[in-house]
Enzyme design. Sequence first.
Site, PDB file in Angstrom:
ATOM      1  N   LYS A 185      -0.185   2.293  -2.229  1.00  0.00           N
ATOM      2  CA  LYS A 185       0.307   1.958  -0.945  1.00  0.00           C
ATOM      3  C   LYS A 185      -0.571   2.993   0.043  1.00  0.00           C
ATOM      4  O   LYS A 185      -0.595   3.996  -0.291  1.00  0.00           O
ATOM      5  CB  LYS A 185       1.872   2.031  -0.797  1.00  0.00           C
ATOM      6  CG  LYS A 185       2.274   2.026   0.776  1.00  0.00           C
ATOM      7  CD  LYS A 185       3.840   2.122   0.800  1.00  0.00           C
ATOM      8  CE  LYS A 185       4.050   3.803   0.406  1.00  0.00           C
ATOM      9  NZ  LYS A 185       3.509   4.649   1.304  1.00  0.00           N
TER      10      LYS A 185
ATOM     11  N   ILE B 235       0.190   7.849  -1.909  1.00  0.00           N
ATOM     12  CA  ILE B 235      -0.143   6.440  -2.369  1.00  0.00           C
ATOM     13  C   ILE B 235       0.893   5.693  -2.857  1.00  0.00           C
ATOM     14  O   ILE B 235       0.831   4.549  -3.397  1.00  0.00           O
ATOM     15  CB  ILE B 235      -1.321   6.261  -2.769  1.00  0.00           C
ATOM     16  CG1 ILE B 235      -1.555   6.891  -4.002  1.00  0.00           C
ATOM     17  CG2 ILE B 235      -2.347   6.438  -1.663  1.00  0.00           C
ATOM     18  CD1 ILE B 235      -3.065   6.746  -4.887  1.00  0.00           C
TER      19      ILE B 235
ATOM     20  N   SER C 126       6.786   4.799  -6.707  1.00  0.00           N
ATOM     21  CA  SER C 126       7.337   3.573  -6.068  1.00  0.00           C
ATOM     22  C   SER C 126       7.143   2.179  -6.284  1.00  0.00           C
ATOM     23  O   SER C 126       7.613   1.326  -6.760  1.00  0.00           O
ATOM     24  CB  SER C 126       7.475   3.850  -4.398  1.00  0.00           C
ATOM     25  OG  SER C 126       8.179   4.809  -4.129  1.00  0.00           O
ATOM     26  N   ALA C 127       5.568   2.018  -6.280  1.00  0.00           N
ATOM     27  CA  ALA C 127       4.795   0.852  -6.723  1.00  0.00           C
ATOM     28  C   ALA C 127       5.223   0.418  -8.277  1.00  0.00           C
ATOM     29  O   ALA C 127       5.348  -0.677  -8.513  1.00  0.00           O
ATOM     30  CB  ALA C 127       3.411   0.971  -6.599  1.00  0.00           C
TER      31      ALA C 127
ATOM     32  N   ASP D 189      10.318   4.437  -0.204  1.00  0.00           N
ATOM     33  CA  ASP D 189       9.410   3.764  -0.306  1.00  0.00           C
ATOM     34  C   ASP D 189       9.309   2.322  -1.258  1.00  0.00           C
ATOM     35  O   ASP D 189       8.250   1.912  -1.325  1.00  0.00           O
ATOM     36  CB  ASP D 189       8.101   5.080  -0.824  1.00  0.00           C
ATOM     37  CG  ASP D 189       7.048   5.151   0.339  1.00  0.00           C
ATOM     38  OD1 ASP D 189       7.692   4.827   1.434  1.00  0.00           O
ATOM     39  OD2 ASP D 189       6.342   6.078  -0.192  1.00  0.00           O
TER      40      ASP D 189
END
Length: 287
Positions: free
Chosen positions: A12, A102, A106-107, A139
């Site tokens: 991100k 980035i 969370s991703a 996030d």
Amino acid sequence: MPRVITQPAPAKVNLYLRVTGRRADGYHLLDSLAVFAEAGDVIAATPQEALTLALTGPEAKALQAEPDNLVLRAARALAAATGATEGAAITLDKHLPIASGIGGGSADAAAALRALDALWGTRCGTDGLRAVAATLGADVPVCVESRAVRMQGIGEILSDPPPLPPFGLLLANPRIALPTPSVFRARRGDFSAPLEMPARIADAAALADWLRPLGNDLQDAAISLCPTIAEVLAAIAAQPGCLLARISGSGATCFGIFATPEEAARAAAALHEGWWRWGGATCRAMP
């Protein structure tokens, strides 16, 4: 062969970031435009009675000491929300540096939610997965679909930005972890006002021109804690075709905007070999 569900966990990138206030509980209020890069980690899940996590990939070593990875917390949260009783053998193939601004963790959590929703047949849909994601961190909800989106509140208020033109994206990190809480504590100055979004952004150059005065309210604080960030930003800005250089989130990852993914990839290859670096395109929304 056992069934395998694979989901990407793209990086991100906060194209701008404004700190607009602070809640009584200490959480900061933000206004940011996030996009997602084709660079990222990968989650794979297969059926199994127990819930386990294996770490692979070039950046896996940095996570070995974590007692409870966010991916496992995401799995337990989905099971609790849906009543799923199955386990899963989850593999996190780690390519993004940790504590880098980035959204890697969370991703990963969001990708685990998507993978297990498919594996377990819980059929949560986007809204259901976002609701579970919100319990895991500010996030995580934006990473469920991993598409361009405006983030407000503490990250839970998501809305569509104007259509963004295609552009190239360069990412570079000096391999220095920079915890987000430390950067917020180091931030000085007043809060910023939220923005009015334009109706249309014609091309990559117009995108960079619009973003330039908006800034990142955490950039100065991040540089004060990690002066190498200034060196990374200067190196990106010096690359042919760079339209804008800035940190993402709380750093230390910096990004550059280019007219094409090919220009971004060439520029990334020219940066310091000791840095983590990548250049390419932004990704489409997750299914």
